[in-house]
Every structure is written in structure tokens, then in C-alpha cells.
Motif scaffolding. Structure first.
Motif, PDB file in Angstrom:
ATOM      1  N   TYR A 216      -7.482  -2.512   8.325  1.00 22.92           N
ATOM      2  CA  TYR A 216      -7.780  -1.021   8.063  1.00 22.92           C
ATOM      3  C   TYR A 216      -7.594  -0.642   6.713  1.00 22.92           C
ATOM      4  N   LEU A 217      -6.115  -0.895   6.029  1.00 21.28           N
ATOM      5  CA  LEU A 217      -5.882  -0.583   4.714  1.00 21.28           C
ATOM      6  C   LEU A 217      -6.961  -1.137   3.632  1.00 21.28           C
ATOM      7  N   ASN A 218      -7.745  -2.259   4.080  1.00 19.76           N
ATOM      8  CA  ASN A 218      -8.730  -2.625   3.090  1.00 19.76           C
ATOM      9  C   ASN A 218      -9.984  -1.925   3.105  1.00 19.76           C
ATOM     10  N   TYR A 219     -10.000  -1.307   4.113  1.00 21.57           N
ATOM     11  CA  TYR A 219     -11.412  -0.351   4.388  1.00 21.57           C
ATOM     12  C   TYR A 219     -11.687   0.389   2.915  1.00 21.57           C
ATOM     13  N   PRO A 220     -10.961   1.137   2.301  1.00 21.39           N
ATOM     14  CA  PRO A 220     -11.321   1.615   1.041  1.00 21.39           C
ATOM     15  C   PRO A 220     -11.838   0.912  -0.173  1.00 21.39           C
ATOM     16  N   GLU A 221     -11.389  -0.332  -0.269  1.00 24.51           N
ATOM     17  CA  GLU A 221     -11.975  -0.999  -1.635  1.00 24.51           C
ATOM     18  C   GLU A 221     -13.095  -1.822  -0.968  1.00 24.51           C
ATOM     19  N   ALA A 222     -13.243  -2.313   0.441  1.00 27.19           N
ATOM     20  CA  ALA A 222     -14.169  -2.905   0.660  1.00 27.19           C
ATOM     21  C   ALA A 222     -15.421  -2.125   0.810  1.00 27.19           C
ATOM     22  N   SER A 223     -15.301  -0.813   1.266  1.00 21.95           N
ATOM     23  CA  SER A 223     -16.490   0.294   1.170  1.00 21.95           C
ATOM     24  C   SER A 223     -16.895   0.524  -0.247  1.00 21.95           C
ATOM     25  N   GLU A 224     -15.779   0.667  -1.121  1.00 24.87           N
ATOM     26  CA  GLU A 224     -16.176   0.604  -2.604  1.00 24.87           C
ATOM     27  C   GLU A 224     -17.011  -0.319  -3.226  1.00 24.87           C
ATOM     28  N   GLU A 225     -16.790  -1.781  -2.810  1.00 23.38           N
ATOM     29  CA  GLU A 225     -17.481  -2.727  -3.200  1.00 23.38           C
ATOM     30  C   GLU A 225     -18.931  -2.826  -2.747  1.00 23.38           C
TER      31      GLU A 225
END
Length: 447
Positions: free
Chosen positions: A56-65
């Protein structure tokens, strides 16, 4: 499931071997073994929960990638081709704001979560904590989620410390509001072709505080597929808790609930409604089959009803874990009036074991209500030669159910979708099997 009747758990009598051991040594050894096993199980549970939280916490970075990948593709266009889609830089900025709104919802959801165990526990030091004891890390995406739930080709999904300081917009921000804000503060910098794209926007944002258990020291690296499942969960939230998901709910849940109401007319039904507290953007992770950018970036308000109004708060509980492992406990044997499975039975490595377990936990005369396809999750798992996948036809499923004491009372086919964008140009439809089966008598499986 309907709430089981309150009955004392079956007593288990254990005979202790005495032979040459002293009466005190055996209990001490057994108690120590049980204690270490319990600690190991709790450490494994903490590891699994940390991985879920990290996804869940990785969602912003993964979406940004993902977004950076789309921007790189755009930059490869010739000037003449760029001139044909001049709105793309603005769309990318709108997408960033939608990602921020989704992140705000996710982080507030995590804030409301109270872990039942100490998440700082590690496996180190426990006997038997080798790879065979740990859960198998197999990752298969459910094909019933359409293309937007397929793995994205990002380079990294590792949670970074700065993610703890992400500023995200307040709930309820609509696309129109984002557009007005973007029109106001739009500048050449907004459309610059750098590879940046931090989520630290200043558009009416607020800082999310974190529980101690969200400290980066207990967060883990997670596979990309874990983060991709978060995107699918956002779509499932729409299916279950948004007005836009009403059609799918009516197609799938309504027949089940009507059958439960018919069989259990005294089920409690209370109503208190406080809808629309949160806003999410579930369709932003795929650029395929969109009629327009506004369709892709449209906000969805959730929940469409307050959960208590569904009439399920009385005696309602949740239990995480493998279905067979959890419900094979002796305390569940013959305890349930009804078992409901919706888009579920094809998640098994061994569907026969699912059916056997459902039979075991139902009372004689209990009912099994099912709706779903047979899209076996592990049917196309490549690279894992020891992966078990038993794939039965519908005819075989009904034959196995008969063996375990089930008699079909009602049966029909229901056409429906699963977490489908209702405005998309492509929509997968399922012709699902719906049935009510009744357990006539207890059947013991032969081994």
C-alpha cells in the motif's frame, strides 16, 4: 457467512505418552515446542502483514513510475506528432493529482488500522524458520481483472523514506476542481519535459501523520505484483462501495442476498446512511479503451451507503488467512447455517479441498450459495513446476459436491462483469454459475 450458533467448542482429549520420560519433562518439552511454534506463526503473520502494508505504501511511487514511463513515451514523439496531442502534459499533471487523492485515501485507511500483533517481530532465531516454513511467494494476477490490473513495467516499487512526507489532497477533490486549479497555476514549468513528478503538490494539501508501526524500519521491499494488486483493490472498492458498482452488485450479490432472505427471513436489517466520505480515482492506471480523458480521470465517491446500513454489523467479523487452513479447525465443524461464495471457488489450488471444507463446516441441512466462474487462478502459473492446480469443469464440480452430501435446490446462469469500468470500450463478461445446494448428510471423505 451467517453467524454460527453459540455452542461450546468440541472437547479434545489428548493422551500423553509416559514410557521412560518423567511426568514433568514431557509437558515442559511440549509446552516449549508449542510456545516456539506459536511465536513462529506470529512472526510469519507479522512478515506477511508488513508486506501487505508495504505494498500500500509503495502505491504512490509505483504509480509515479508508470506515469514517468508514459511521459517518456510522449517525449519520443516528433514535434509534429506532439502538436496533435498538446493536452498530454496537462493530462499527466491531472493524473498526478489523482494519484495523490488515491494515496490520501490509502494512507488514511492505514491510519485507521490497528495491527493485532507486534509488526517488528522477525523470523531470526526461531527453529524451523527456514524457507520451507515461510509462505510460498508465488504471484499470479487474477485474469478476471481486465488489462488495467496487469503488471506495469516499472523499474522500482521500493518504499522510500520521503514517502512518509507525501502531501496529498483532501478528500472529495473532483476532476473539475483539479482542472480549475491547474488552469490557475499552469506555467511552462508544468509542461516541462523533465523526468520529475514528485507528489509534493501544494493544492490544498495536508500532511498525513503515521502510526509508529508504519516506520520505515519495519517496511519491506515488495514485488511489483503486490503493488499492482493495490490498484485492483481500488477497483474492487468501487465494485463494493460506490454507486458506479451498483450494477455489478445487483448482478452478483442481489441473487445471493435474495436467497439468504428467503432461507433466513429473520436476518437483521438496520439502516443508517452517511455516504460519500472519500473520493478515489480507480481508472487512472490504464490508458487503454478510454472514450475520453474525463472518463479515465473521473472521481468516484465511496461509500455509496454507510456500512451499517447493509444490516451486517450484528455479529459480523472477518478472518484473514487461507480458507482451508482457517476453517479446518475443529471449532468450525458443523457450526454454520450457510456458506456464501462469490467469485471464490476458482481461487483454490485444489477445488475439491474447498468443497470438502465447505461440507465439513456446514450443519446438516445447511446451505451453500455460490456465484462465479471457473477461471482457475493457478492454471497458467509458469515457472513453478510444483505449483498445484486442480481444474474441474462445472459438471465435475457438481459431481464432487454431490459426493460430499450436497443436493442442488436451485441453479441458473447469471451474466455479469467483475470490477469493469462501465464506460470502457472493452468489457469482459462472465456467464457465472449460480446455485443453492443443501447439505443433506455428513459424508466423510475417503483417503
Amino acid at each position: 457467512m451467517s453467524e454460527p450458533e453459540t455452542e461450546p467448542a468440541p472437547e479434545i482429549v489428548t493422551d500423553m505418552a509416559t514410557e521412560t520420560e518423567t511426568p514433568r519433562e514431557v509437558p515442559d518439552e511440549e509446552e516449549e515446542k508449542i510456545r516456539r511454534l506459536k511465536k513462529l506463526e506470529e512472526a510469519l503473520e507479522a512478515k506477511s502483514l508488513r508486506r501487505i502494508i508495504s505494498a500500500y505504501l509503495n502505491y504512490p511511487e509505483a504509480s509515479e513510475e508508470d506515469l514517468k514511463r508514459w511521459e517518456r513515451s510522449y517525449r519520443k514523439l516528433s514535434p509534429a506528432h506532439k502538436a496533435l496531442v498538446p493536452h498530454f502534459p496537462m493530462k499527466f499533471q491531472r493524473l498526478r493529482r489523482c494519484i495523490s487523492a488515491n494515496s490520501f485515501f490509502i494512507f488514511n485507511m492505514l491510519q485507521a488500522f490497528d495491527p493485532p500483533i507486534d509488526l517488528s517481530q522477525e523470523l531470526d532465531g526461531y527453529e524451523g524458520s527456514n524457507s520451507e516454513c515461510a509462505p510460498h511467494e508465488k504471484y499470479t494476477l487474477d485474469e478476471r481483472h481486465d488489462s488495467s490490473c496487469q503488471p506495469a513495467l516499472t523499474n522500482s516499487c521500493t518504499y522510500q523514506e520521503e514517502s512518509k512526507h507525501i502531501h496529498v489532497p483532501k478528500a472529495g477533490v473532483s476532476v473539475e476542481e483539479l482542472q480549475r486549479k491547474e488552469a490557475h497555476d499552469h506555467s511552462p514549468k508544468d509542461q516541462s519535459e523533465n523526468d520529475g513528478g514528485q507528489l509534493n503538490h501544494d493544492h490544498g494539501s495536508e500532511l498525513c501523520a503515521y502510526h509508529d508501526w508504519l516506520d520505515s524500519s519495519i517496511q519491506t521491499h515488495v514485488p511489483l505484483v503486490d503493488v499492482d494488486k493495490v490498484r485492483c483493490i481500488i477497483r474492487n472498492i468501487v465494485r463494493d462501495w460506490a454507486a458506479e458498482g451498483q450494477r455489478e452488485r445487483d448482478e452478483c450479490y442481489k441473487p445471493i442476498l435474495e436467497e439468504l432472505d428467503l432461507l433466513f427471513p429473520d436476518r437483521q436489517k438496520e439502516s443508517t446512511q452517511v455516504p460519500g466520505e472519500w473520493t478515489i480515482y480507480p481508472w487512472i492506471h490504464s490508458n487503454c479503451n478510454s472514450l475520453s480523458d474525463n472518463d479515465q480521470l473521473r472521481p468516484i465517491a465511496i461509500p455509496d451507503i454507510h456500512p451499517a446500513s447493509a444490516g451486517i454489523t450484528e455479529g459480523f467479523s472477518m478472518c484473514g488467512g487461507d480458507f482451508v487452513e482457517v476453517y479446518n479447525e475443529s471449532t468450525h465443524a458443523g457450526m454454520w447455517d450457510a456458506v456464501v461464495t462469490c467469485f471464490f471457488i476458482d481461487t483454490a489450488h485444489n477445488i475439491i479441498e474447498y468443497i470438502e471444507t465447505i461440507s465439513k463446516i456446514l450443519k446438516d441441512g445447511g446451505v451453500w450459495i455460490n456465484l462465479g466462474p471457473l477461471l482457475y487462478h493457478f492454471a497458467d502459473t509458469y515457472g513453478h513446476e510444483n505449483e498445484m492446480s486442480i481444474e474441474l469443469s462445472l459438471e465435475d464440480v457438481k459431481r464432487v459436491a454431490s459426493h460430499y452430501g450436497f443436493v442442488i435446490e436451485k441453479e441458473r446462469t447469471i451474466e455479469t462483469t467483475y470490477t469493469t469500468n462501465p464506460r470502457a470500450m472493452m468489457q469482459n463478461r462472465y456467464y457465472t454459475a449460480f446455485w443453492t445446494m443443501r447439505k443433506k448428510c455428513a459424508i466423510l471423505a475417503t483417503t
